[in-house]
Design a protein around this motif. Structure first.
Motif, PDB file in Angstrom:
ATOM      1  N   SER A  34       1.462  11.538  10.637  1.00  0.00           N
ATOM      2  CA  SER A  34       1.366  12.102   9.295  1.00  0.00           C
ATOM      3  C   SER A  34       0.063  11.627   8.652  1.00  0.00           C
ATOM      4  CB  SER A  34       2.549  11.637   8.439  1.00  0.00           C
ATOM      5  OG  SER A  34       2.277  11.809   7.064  1.00  0.00           O
ATOM      6  N   PRO A  35      -0.704  12.538   8.052  1.00  0.00           N
ATOM      7  CA  PRO A  35      -1.945  12.107   7.405  1.00  0.00           C
ATOM      8  C   PRO A  35      -1.742  11.009   6.355  1.00  0.00           C
ATOM      9  CG  PRO A  35      -1.979  14.467   7.675  1.00  0.00           C
ATOM     10  CD  PRO A  35      -0.588  14.005   8.055  1.00  0.00           C
ATOM     11  N   ALA A  36      -0.617  11.021   5.645  1.00  0.00           N
ATOM     12  CA  ALA A  36      -0.363   9.959   4.656  1.00  0.00           C
ATOM     13  C   ALA A  36      -0.232   8.607   5.347  1.00  0.00           C
ATOM     14  CB  ALA A  36       0.883  10.285   3.841  1.00  0.00           C
ATOM     15  N   LEU A  61       0.831  -1.203   0.000  1.00  0.00           N
ATOM     16  CA  LEU A  61       0.000   0.000   0.000  1.00  0.00           C
ATOM     17  C   LEU A  61       0.863   1.249   0.000  1.00  0.00           C
ATOM     18  CD1 LEU A  61      -2.796  -0.808   2.603  1.00  0.00           C
ATOM     19  CD2 LEU A  61      -2.970  -0.796   0.124  1.00  0.00           C
ATOM     20  N   MET A  62       0.388   2.251  -0.724  1.00  0.00           N
ATOM     21  CA  MET A  62       1.065   3.536  -0.765  1.00  0.00           C
ATOM     22  C   MET A  62      -0.013   4.611  -0.848  1.00  0.00           C
ATOM     23  SD  MET A  62       4.134   4.745  -3.336  1.00  0.00           S
ATOM     24  CE  MET A  62       3.256   4.471  -4.861  1.00  0.00           C
ATOM     25  N   ALA A  63       0.223   5.743  -0.182  1.00  0.00           N
ATOM     26  CA  ALA A  63      -0.745   6.839  -0.205  1.00  0.00           C
ATOM     27  C   ALA A  63      -0.021   8.164  -0.332  1.00  0.00           C
ATOM     28  CB  ALA A  63      -1.587   6.841   1.068  1.00  0.00           C
ATOM     29  N   ALA A  64      -0.622   9.060  -1.103  1.00  0.00           N
ATOM     30  CA  ALA A  64      -0.178  10.451  -1.181  1.00  0.00           C
ATOM     31  C   ALA A  64      -1.287  11.290  -0.573  1.00  0.00           C
ATOM     32  CB  ALA A  64       0.078  10.856  -2.624  1.00  0.00           C
ATOM     33  N   PHE A  65      -0.906  12.330   0.158  1.00  0.00           N
ATOM     34  CA  PHE A  65      -1.883  13.169   0.848  1.00  0.00           C
ATOM     35  C   PHE A  65      -1.457  14.616   0.726  1.00  0.00           C
ATOM     36  CE2 PHE A  65      -3.699  15.485   4.327  1.00  0.00           C
ATOM     37  CZ  PHE A  65      -4.931  14.889   4.563  1.00  0.00           C
ATOM     38  N   THR A  66      -2.421  15.497   0.458  1.00  0.00           N
ATOM     39  CA  THR A  66      -2.174  16.930   0.519  1.00  0.00           C
ATOM     40  C   THR A  66      -3.389  17.611   1.121  1.00  0.00           C
ATOM     41  OG1 THR A  66      -1.417  18.885  -0.695  1.00  0.00           O
ATOM     42  CG2 THR A  66      -2.987  17.466  -1.838  1.00  0.00           C
ATOM     43  N   GLY A  67      -3.145  18.574   1.982  1.00  0.00           N
ATOM     44  CA  GLY A  67      -4.241  19.303   2.604  1.00  0.00           C
ATOM     45  C   GLY A  67      -4.228  19.172   4.106  1.00  0.00           C
ATOM     46  N   ARG A  68      -5.430  19.202   4.674  1.00  0.00           N
ATOM     47  CA  ARG A  68      -5.582  19.180   6.138  1.00  0.00           C
ATOM     48  C   ARG A  68      -6.567  18.090   6.544  1.00  0.00           C
ATOM     49  NH1 ARG A  68      -6.402  23.719  10.549  1.00  0.00           N
ATOM     50  NH2 ARG A  68      -7.703  22.507  11.938  1.00  0.00           N
ATOM     51  N   LEU A  69      -6.120  17.234   7.447  1.00  0.00           N
ATOM     52  CA  LEU A  69      -6.978  16.199   8.025  1.00  0.00           C
ATOM     53  C   LEU A  69      -7.421  16.699   9.395  1.00  0.00           C
ATOM     54  CD1 LEU A  69      -8.184  13.367   7.731  1.00  0.00           C
ATOM     55  CD2 LEU A  69      -6.112  12.476   8.776  1.00  0.00           C
TER      56      LEU A  69
END
Length: 117
Positions: free
Chosen positions: A91-93, A62-70
């Motif tokens: 980290s949100p990611a 599994l891999m995830a990219a995240f941008t913004g605010r959680l």
């Protein structure tokens, strides 16, 4: 807010250069880049020097990219810990990867905020 890019390749060699080129097409989103490969998928993120709100996480397949605010980091972390899927960091990611490990396709329904992942 930074940016994210995803490329799913039909070959075994996804293009890191293409991912970087795509990210740099929006320099106002940031030129501090991170790009990772997992199998035939490439994920990339960009950040500005002032705001680091984009990240990539990977664990196993599994891999995830995240941008913004959680907005609900504490709540998601508690739920994941209770389910036996404690993320490696706040980290949100990393939270997104753990959420998909724990809840599969239902994971996005548990996340709140202004983000892309």
């Amino acid at each position: 807010m930074g940016s994210i890019v995803a490329i799913l390749s039909k070959s075994a060699s996804p293009s890191l250069d293409l991912a970087r080129k795509m990210l740099l097409a929006a320099p106002h989103r940031g030129t501090d880049l991170a790009v990772k490969v997992c199998g035939v998928c490439v994920l990339g993120v960009s950040n500005t020097p002032e705001i680091k709100d984009s990240a990539i996480s990977s664990e196993g397949s599994l891999m995830a990219a995240f941008t913004g605010r959680l907005d609900n980091i504490a709540e998601v972390t508690d739920v994941l810990g209770g389910a036996g899927f404690r993320p490696v960091s706040l980290s949100p990611a990393d939270l997104v990867v753990s959420a998909f490990q724990a809840f599969g396709h239902e994971a996005p329904a548990r996340l709140r905020g202004a983000f892309a992942a």
